[in-house]
Design an enzyme around this catalytic site. Structure first.
Site, PDB file in Angstrom:
ATOM      1  N   ALA A  37      -0.555  67.259  -0.419  1.00  0.00           N
ATOM      2  CA  ALA A  37      -1.475  68.047   0.407  1.00  0.00           C
ATOM      3  C   ALA A  37      -2.017  67.252   1.596  1.00  0.00           C
ATOM      4  CB  ALA A  37      -2.632  68.550  -0.452  1.00  0.00           C
ATOM      5  N   VAL A  48       2.766  87.669  -7.545  1.00  0.00           N
ATOM      6  CA  VAL A  48       4.084  88.225  -7.892  1.00  0.00           C
ATOM      7  C   VAL A  48       4.908  87.183  -8.633  1.00  0.00           C
ATOM      8  CG1 VAL A  48       6.210  89.271  -7.025  1.00  0.00           C
ATOM      9  CG2 VAL A  48       4.049  89.720  -5.854  1.00  0.00           C
ATOM     10  N   GLY A  99       1.591  87.559 -28.096  1.00  0.00           N
ATOM     11  CA  GLY A  99       0.768  87.332 -26.913  1.00  0.00           C
ATOM     12  C   GLY A  99       1.465  87.655 -25.603  1.00  0.00           C
ATOM     13  N   GLU A 140      -0.568  92.779 -23.666  1.00  0.00           N
ATOM     14  CA  GLU A 140      -2.004  92.948 -23.855  1.00  0.00           C
ATOM     15  C   GLU A 140      -2.271  93.947 -24.982  1.00  0.00           C
ATOM     16  OE1 GLU A 140      -4.219  91.249 -22.203  1.00  0.00           O
ATOM     17  OE2 GLU A 140      -3.003  90.402 -20.581  1.00  0.00           O
ATOM     18  N   ASP A 158       2.495  97.803 -13.148  1.00  0.00           N
ATOM     19  CA  ASP A 158       2.400  96.389 -12.781  1.00  0.00           C
ATOM     20  C   ASP A 158       3.563  95.985 -11.878  1.00  0.00           C
ATOM     21  OD1 ASP A 158       1.304  93.512 -13.403  1.00  0.00           O
ATOM     22  OD2 ASP A 158       3.452  93.406 -13.841  1.00  0.00           O
ATOM     23  N   LYS A 165       3.715  94.798  -7.665  1.00  0.00           N
ATOM     24  CA  LYS A 165       4.436  93.622  -7.164  1.00  0.00           C
ATOM     25  C   LYS A 165       5.510  94.013  -6.146  1.00  0.00           C
ATOM     26  CE  LYS A 165       3.601  91.276 -11.555  1.00  0.00           C
ATOM     27  NZ  LYS A 165       4.190  90.895 -12.859  1.00  0.00           N
ATOM     28  N   GLY A 205       1.739  83.490 -17.498  1.00  0.00           N
ATOM     29  CA  GLY A 205       1.308  82.304 -18.240  1.00  0.00           C
ATOM     30  C   GLY A 205       0.412  81.438 -17.386  1.00  0.00           C
TER      31      GLY A 205
END
Length: 424
Positions: A34, A128, A183, A186, A197, A201, A298
């Protein structure tokens, strides 16, 4: 001595904690890339009493970040569409750079934010497909190309469910329950399984690829809830595999946008993407087909994308948010849903008696639909049959008209089901 670039994070959930941990654990290499020290000055949470395994100053007041003159970048990681939009607006109005992962908010408000921002940087790579750098690929790496087509597995939950149904002969609800237990889904999986969803995107990607300012209600969106073993058997019989795809195609001065279950050649690269993974095929007029594959969700994958935006802002890179200097109205138009062309798969449950096939054939003929492949299966212990067939290329309008007519036939025992077929 590197200078500090101060960051405020609104929403310290799974992804927020991931951002904090990666910035701590990979601090040396991130700062080197950076050129500045990325310093988290404060985080905002709903409950200060909740135990968290991070060590940054916390507040419950969003204003403590937005109105802090020492904070340079606001990272917004909450789920609410309208609240997220208000945070984004206030951030940009206060001349702070913004990084967001909220795809639903961007699906509705991306052009308003671009107008407010002007030359203030907005990063949204994490919105996305998590860790796949598809937004940077479209904005930068493929910027010399007209994007001819884009096809993506944009939702890992639905891809996992379909993989289980296809490989392990599970029904939809068994596969969904397994995804929830692991997991991957949901407790309320509605937005994943009904295509919403993936639709959010696709709209973001279409803005970057084509300059299309469309909203979710403007495009065709269908989910995977009605797929069953008959559909999977038919697909396998004719060399296809079923995927929930987000599809964008450019033709002349229009672009079609759609999300739905799709039969696609099982030998295509995108057809081989299994489980919770995401993948996007992009065809450019100069580069040809490129494929982007990786974890779509994740904590680490999504946090990685957030930090990539932070690094880009730190480097001083700033371009128009959606990559177009001209307004979308001067570029391409959204093709109306009814004009979309495709091949189609039909599943009909009918009375097994004479004359039924003739009525079905008549309706298809009236709507200029011709059959390509055909299977008929007897339903045991019932005087009924399942008719499965694919069509030659036709339009969405013709198919919808035929479906309406099928529903009025007494010999049709269940609502007809269709799925689109991609052969290109």
């Amino acid at each position: 001595m590197l200078k500090d670039l101060n960051i405020g994070i609104i929403g310290i959930g799974t992804v927020g904690r991931g951002v904090v941990k990666i910035l701590e654990e990979n601090k040396e290499i991130i700062c080197a890339r950076a050129g500045v020290n990325l310093n988290i000055k404060k985080g905002v949470v709903r409950d200060l009493n909740k135990t968290r395994d991070i060590k940054i100053p916390l507040s419950t007041k969003i204003e403590d970040i937005i109105n802090d003159d020492k904070i340079d970048i606001v990272v917004e990681l909450i789920g609410d569409v309208q609240k997220s939009y208000e945070i984004a607006k206030k951030t940009l109005q206060n001349k702070k750079a913004l990084v967001t992962a909220n795809k639903a908010m961007l699906a509705y408000h991306r052009y308003e934010l671009q107008q407010i921002a002007n030359d203030i940087p907005i990063g949204f790579e994490a919105s996305v497909c998590g860790g796949i750098p598809i937004i940077k690929a479209l904005k930068d790496g493929l910027s010399a190309n007209h994007i001819i087509a884009l096809r993506g597995i944009l939702n890992g939950t639905s891809n996992y469910i379909l993989t289980q149904m296809i490989q392990n002969n599970q029904d939809f609800f068994t596969a969904l329950n397994q995804a929830q237990n692991l997991g991957y889904a949901e407790a309320d999986p509605t937005l994943d399984i009904n295509g919403t969803d993936a639709g959010h995107k696709l709209l973001i990607l279409a803005s970057i690829a084509y300059g299309i300012n469309a909203k979710p209600q403007d495009i065709l969106i269908e989910g995977i809830e009605s797929i069953n073993a008959d559909d999977i058997e038919f697909a396998n019989e004719f060399g296809y595999i079923i995927k929930l795809l987000g599809i964008a195609k450019k033709q002349d001065n229009s672009v079609e946008l759609r999300v739905h279950p799709t039969m696609i050649d099982k030998n295509k690269m995108i057809g081989k993407i299994e489980g919770v993974m995401n993948g996007i095929s992009v065809i450019g007029d100069r580069v040809g087909e490129t494929l982007y594959y990786g974890a779509g969700a994740g904590a680490d994958a999504t946090a990685s994308a957030v930090i990539s935006d932070l690094i880009e802002i730190a480097r001083g890179k700033s371009s128009l948010m959606l990559g177009f200097e001209r307004t979308p109205q001067t570029l391409l138009k959204l093709k109306p849903k009814e004009e979309i062309q495709s091949r189609y798969y039909f599943r009909l449950s009918v009375d097994d008696k004479s004359g039924v096939l003739a009525k079905i054939a008549s309706i298809l003929s009236e709507n200029h639909i011709s059959i390509s492949t055909f299977l008929q299966k007897e339903i045991k212990h019932k005087n009924a049959a399942k008719i499965l067939f694919s069509t030659h290329t036709t339009t969405e309008k013709c198919v919808k008209n035929a479906l309406d007519q099928f529903k009025n036939l007494e010999s049709i025992l269940q609502n007809p089901y269709i799925m689109r077929i991609e052969d290109e």
